[in-house]
Design a protein around this motif. Structure first.
Motif, PDB file in Angstrom:
ATOM      1  N   ILE A 188       1.116  -1.168   0.066  1.00 40.90           N
ATOM      2  CA  ILE A 188      -0.210  -0.198  -0.270  1.00 40.90           C
ATOM      3  C   ILE A 188       0.872   1.098  -0.002  1.00 40.90           C
ATOM      4  CG2 ILE A 188      -1.295   1.146   1.239  1.00 40.90           C
ATOM      5  CD1 ILE A 188      -3.012  -0.971   0.261  1.00 40.90           C
ATOM      6  N   ALA A 189       2.403   0.947   0.437  1.00 43.09           N
ATOM      7  CA  ALA A 189       2.604   2.281   0.396  1.00 43.09           C
ATOM      8  C   ALA A 189       3.536   2.399  -0.715  1.00 43.09           C
ATOM      9  CB  ALA A 189       3.625   1.896   2.243  1.00 43.09           C
ATOM     10  N   ALA A 190       4.040   1.376  -1.231  1.00 41.77           N
ATOM     11  CA  ALA A 190       4.284   1.710  -2.578  1.00 41.77           C
ATOM     12  C   ALA A 190       3.545   1.972  -3.717  1.00 41.77           C
ATOM     13  CB  ALA A 190       5.087   0.125  -2.837  1.00 41.77           C
ATOM     14  N   ALA A 191       3.160   1.638  -3.258  1.00 39.32           N
ATOM     15  CA  ALA A 191       1.249   2.817  -4.693  1.00 39.32           C
ATOM     16  C   ALA A 191       1.233   3.924  -3.958  1.00 39.32           C
ATOM     17  CB  ALA A 191       0.318   1.394  -4.298  1.00 39.32           C
ATOM     18  N   ARG A 192       1.409   3.677  -2.939  1.00 42.57           N
ATOM     19  CA  ARG A 192       0.989   5.474  -2.944  1.00 42.57           C
ATOM     20  C   ARG A 192       1.725   5.962  -3.233  1.00 42.57           C
ATOM     21  NH1 ARG A 192      -1.914   8.685   0.484  1.00 42.57           N
ATOM     22  NH2 ARG A 192      -1.172  10.742   1.151  1.00 42.57           N
TER      23      ARG A 192
END
Length: 490
Positions: free
Chosen positions: A105-109
């Motif tokens: 999720i952090a990478a996608a954001r």
């Protein structure tokens, strides 16, 4: 390993299971999906999943904010949706698995934020970058679902669908290429042969150069059909939030019933003319390989749903369902140059082709042609070009109503009986005989619900009813039978 598009005859045929956004909208829905997949573990399940409910819309709105120059708020607008993902993961995954998904999720954001910045600085580049952003919906849901299935004891692996679905460069509405067959077999078949469950995000693909594309709204159904055709699947299952294909839109007709069996042709007509449970493109890959399609309810998996096969028997009442499509614009072109002229219709349709606008229904007379379109985005340019051919009249806010059933063309009196139920509603653009299973016509959108309700009562319900027509129309309805309308005093 089969990579040529020719299935391995020694291998159990896969069952494609597509789950829509409402089937994965929260933790409870993910649990339902896990139970359904576990019950099918012996039939080589291959999973295609949509973005969680509402996330695709949020991603598209974020792109609009970035195009308007507000990259910071474009990314912030997705905070709630990212939180929904992490909440589901927090409820269903072990700490280690949850930590891995939180990193995703952090990478996608971070990646989406960079894309928002690029779009904000260079809006002209937005079509391919929009697809790149929107693809995160399916990418994250497939990653999360694979993790949840593992928590429930299944050996599941996420497969990036962009490595399977190879498309042209028509961003936002890409068309799959023949290379999809080999690519899908290369990525998916080894997992199935080792008794693993592949989990793909629907709706997304990539070009020959590896650039992300999307297949258009509702494209996860299409992905399921493409994967099913590539693998020569045993069955393609579309899991949604209704129990199969219904006799009418349940938002209009509370008494709508599940249709047990449809033919490919019936299902294709219903999908094209507005039945929301199926994407219009879903049926063709299934037809190409004669693969049955089953539409099921993920909230009530014990119900049989609707089976779609190459042929089905005609219903006793001939009519199996009533579909409709709102928001239609009709375009009428009148010109005396049509009389005895060659090439007029070709020139007319070339205008629509030039402006990439699809036509639904066409009716003609000696000097005029009426056409319906559901995308009026290029209407001003269309009208300008059409006026070179003749006078143009536009009517907005129309509804296409389509009555569908095998044998409809060869059943005497169907059209007369259908329209007798609607004697006080203005009907236009009637199309009968263009398809053996379809009778289509147009009404003003304000009368659409009344039209559909009356037809459904007459076709599928048993009681005598009093229709609410302006002139007091009484309709006697019985199972499997339409009877003539009789005018009565107010």
């Amino acid at each position: 390993m089969a990579t040529s598009g020719i299935p391995d005859s020694s291998f159990m045929k896969a069952t494609i299971m597509k789950f829509g956004g409402t089937s994965v909208e929260d933790a409870s829905a993910f649990r339902n999906v896990a139970a359904i997949v576990r019950s099918a573990a012996g039939s080589a399940p291959t999973i295609v999943v949509s973005a969680i409910s509402g996330f695709t819309n949020s991603l598209l709105l974020s792109v609009e904010k970035a195009i308007a120059g507000d990259a910071r708020n474009a990314t912030r607008s997705l905070d709630q949706d990212f939180a929904r993902h992490t909440s589901i993961a927090g409820e269903l995954l072990t700490p280690d698995a949850r930590a891995n998904f939180d990193q995703a999720i952090a990478a996608a954001r971070t990646e989406i934020r960079q894309l928002h910045k690029i779009i904000s600085a260079h809006p002209v580049t937005s079509p391919p970058l929009q697809d790149e952003i929107v693809a995160y919906g399916e990418y994250l849901s497939s990653q999360l679902l694979a993790a949840v299935l593992r928590e429930y004891g299944m050996v599941a692996r996420q497969v990036d669908a962009r490595r399977c679905i190879k498309t042209d460069e028509n961003y936002g509405n890409a068309m799959p290429l023949p290379e999809t067959i080999e690519a899908t077999n290369t990525e998916v078949r080894p997992l199935l042969q080792s008794a693993k469950i592949p989990v793909l995000g629907g709706f997304i693909g990539s070009t020959a150069k590896g650039v992300t594309t999307t297949l258009g709204r509702g494209g996860s159904d299409y992905t399921a059909a493409l994967v099913g055709a590539a693998l020569d699947a045993r069955e393609i299952q579309i899991w949604t939030d209704v129990s199969g294909v219904l006799t009418a839109d349940p938002r209009i007709v509370a008494e709508a019933q599940t249709i047990p069996v449809l033919s490919y042709q019936e299902a294709a007509e219903l999908a094209y003319f507005g039945a929301k449970v199926l994407h219009p493109k879903t049926i063709q890959p299934a037809i190409d390989r004669s693969i049955p399609v089953r539409v099921c309810n993920s909230r009530k998996p014990e119900q049989a749903g609707t089976l779609i096969v190459s042929e089905s028997e005609a219903a006793p009442q001939t009519i199996k369902a009533i579909a409709h499509k709102n928001g239609i614009t009709t375009v009428q072109v009148t010109s005396f140059r049509m009389l005895g002229a060659y090439g007029f219709l070709r020139a007319l349709f070339e205008v629509f082709d030039r402006h990439h606008t699809a036509v639904d229904v066409v009716t003609t007379s000696e000097v005029s042609v009426s056409l319906s379109i559901d995308d009026a985005g290029r209407l001003p340019e269309l009208v300008s070009d059409l006026e070179q051919l003749g006078s143009v009249e536009i009517e907005r806010d129309r509804t296409i109503v389509s009555v569908v059933g095998e044998g409809l063309r060869n059943t005497p009196g169907i059209a007369a009986r259908v329209f007798s139920v609607l004697s006080d509603i203005n009907v236009s653009m009637i199309s009968v005989g263009a398809s053996s299973v379809n009778l289509t016509f147009m009404v003003d959108q304000e009368y659409a619900a009344e039209t559909i309700s009356r037809l459904h009562r007459a076709c599928f319900e048993t009681e005598t009813i009093e229709a609410s027509g302006a002139r007091g129309v009484r309709v006697q309805a019985s199972v499997g039978q339409l009877v003539h309308t009789q005018e009565v005093p107010d």
